[in-house]
Design an enzyme around this catalytic site. Structure first.
Site, short mmCIF file in Angstrom:
data_model
loop_
_atom_site.label_atom_id
_atom_site.label_comp_id
_atom_site.label_asym_id
_atom_site.label_seq_id
_atom_site.Cartn_x
_atom_site.Cartn_y
_atom_site.Cartn_z
N TYR A 1 0.85 -1.19 0.00
CA TYR A 1 0.00 0.00 0.00
C TYR A 1 0.88 1.24 0.00
CZ TYR A 1 -3.52 3.39 1.59
OH TYR A 1 -4.36 4.46 1.70
N ASP B 1 9.29 2.39 -0.11
CA ASP B 1 8.28 3.06 0.69
C ASP B 1 8.51 2.65 2.14
OD1 ASP B 1 6.07 3.95 2.06
OD2 ASP B 1 4.60 3.19 0.64
N LYS C 1 5.11 8.74 9.55
CA LYS C 1 4.86 8.17 10.86
C LYS C 1 5.89 8.57 11.91
CE LYS C 1 2.17 4.37 8.90
NZ LYS C 1 0.85 4.95 9.10
#
Length: 477
Positions: free
Chosen positions: A194, A289, A317
């Site tokens: 994702y 990623d 994050k």
């Protein structure tokens, strides 16, 4: 091989005995007296009440009248696990409390950023000082330089960095940059990885074979995904066939170096090395990623852990310490394509927000302390092995693994190498397990296909209590 070795969780467990809970508090090497887990708005008496979600039910019913599905991100609605979503009231350290007064050991950590623990006292104090100067400038601030220097010094691939506001935004920017730099349009992504909800990434993979992308969501035009090629994760032969069929057309390969959005799936030995080799041979950029894995698998991310340096990297994050943030960075010659240094346009009013920069700086400085990743490795290994052993002992087919502060498990014998393998997991059983663990005071991600996270605030006692709760729930389901 059996069990968990070298910090990487192998996909089948050994026969170690489950750890039993102790009655005394464990000594914690990363917690001072000022960062002890404290109950914030909920009394001890309330914690002893029968488990109920009445207030959460009422709040969620109202939320569904106000927001689509009652949430602002789909997984929060508990659709894949069933039952009533909890509405959170407060968090501290490794624990969280809902509005009904239920207390939980938290293994979601706001989906990863709470790596030093929720609401850390030092981070909160730094934020309070920063807020006295203002919450948003929309102009350069010195804090951007400080965090940029920390990120560049830590992540092997990053020589220059651009801060943005989310992981999705970081992936949008890095994709545009890869296309601008190479002059090519096509990209390869992997099934189950994702990269945010931008149109080019919302693509279904073919049934185990490479295929031209088809939109995975209404509202995504086929033209947006027609240049997105897909391959199963850990399948280098399919990647080679895609390059053979699209010679000179592929701008980049983008992947989660450890998949966290199909559950926890590590790369097979040699997979990342093969991707690095094939991209170099074809003039294609390799993009990691690391929104999820960055600063979580090691201080330099998955690329440091696996010793594979990509051309570009996305982050998020952890580098915002719990505040909204994202970033992309890489080789200087590529990053100098980004406006205003170069012609590739990307902008953001809140990018480099002083509060996010402050939280990120103090989080990364904490992670630099000696022993941080050794501690994460220890407690995550104990947790993962304990869960697998307890499940096997109760007669359940299970597999799983971990690396440092990231873990996952599946209700299948495994091993799990790809999203197709992950889909063999008994998701109905996971839902029963999940709801049972909630009642026992343990909060995992409300989906079989999401990784879990530990933090420096988790104690040995947290791990023991979690395993003891799992033993009970495994017997009941």
């Amino acid at each position: 091989m059996a069990g968990v070795a070298g910090g990487v969780g192998i996909t089948w467990p050994s026969k170690l005995s489950a750890i039993k809970p102790s009655s005394s508090k464990s000594k914690h090497p990363f917690r001072s007296h000022s960062t002890l887990v404290v109950k914030m708005t909920v009394s001890v008496d309330e914690k002893k009440k029968t488990y109920t979600l009445q207030k959460s039910e009422e709040a969620f019913a109202k939320a569904k009248e106000l927001m689509p599905g009652g949430v602002n991100s789909p997984v929060r609605a508990f659709k894949s696990v069933g039952g009533q979503p909890i509405v959170v009231d407060s968090v501290k350290g490794s624990h969280m409390w809902d509005i009904d007064g239920n207390e939980y050991i938290d293994y979601v950590g706001s989906w990863g950023p709470a790596i030093i623990g929720h609401a850390d006292d030092e981070v909160l104090a730094a934020l309070a000082e920063t807020m006295k100067k203002g919450t948003s400038f929309g102009a350069p601030c010195l804090l951007e330089n400080t965090l940029a220097e920390l990120v560049i010094s830590a992540v092997p691939s990053i020589e220059m960095v651009r801060f943005v506001n989310s992981g999705t935004e970081a992936c949008m920017g890095v994709l545009r940059l890869a296309r601008a730099f190479t002059g090519r349009q096509k990209i390869i992504k992997f099934e189950g990885c994702y990269h945010g909800h931008a149109d080019p990434f919302l693509v279904k993979a073919g049934s185990g074979v490479a295929t031209l992308g088809l939109p995975d969501s209404p509202g995504v035009p086929k033209s947006s995904t027609s240049d997105t090629l897909t391959s199963p994760y850990n399948d280098i032969e399919t990647v080679k066939s895609l390059f053979e069929a699209n010679k000179g057309e592929i701008a980049a390969i983008i992947l989660e170096p450890v998949v966290g959005n199909s559950g926890f799936i590590p790369p097979n030995p040699g997979f990342l090395e093969a991707l690095r080799e094939i991209t170099k041979e074809n003039g294609t950029l390799l993009i990691f990623d690391e929104v999820m894995t960055g600063f979580r698998l090691s201080y330099g991310g998955a690329q440091e852990y696996f010793k594979i340096t990509p051309d570009l990297t996305t982050l998020g994050k952890v580098i915002g310490g719990g505040l909204p943030v994202g970033a992309y960075g890489g080789r200087r010659d590529i990053m100098e394509m980004v406006a205003p240094a170069g012609p590739m346009y990307q902008a953001g009013t809140l990018s480099g927000n002083p509060l996010a920069m402050t939280a990120g700086i103090h989080t990364l400085k904490r992670l630099m302390q000696p022993g941080s990743y050794e501690y994460l490795d220890k407690i995550t290994g104990e947790l993962t092995q304990g869960l697998l052993d307890a499940g096997k002992k109760a007669g359940h087919a299970m597999c799983g693994g971990y690396i440092r502060g990231m873990f996952g498990f599946f209700f299948t014998d495994g091993p799990v190498y790809s999203f197709e393998d992950a889909k063999k997991s008994d998701t109905a059983k996971f839902g029963r397990f999940y709801r049972g663990m909630l009642e026992e005071g343990v909060y995992f991600a409300p989906s079989q296909f999401e990784a879990g996270f530990t933090s420096l605030a988790h104690t040995t006692e947290d791990i023991q209590q979690t395993i003891a709760a799992a033993e009970k729930v495994f017997r009941e389901i």
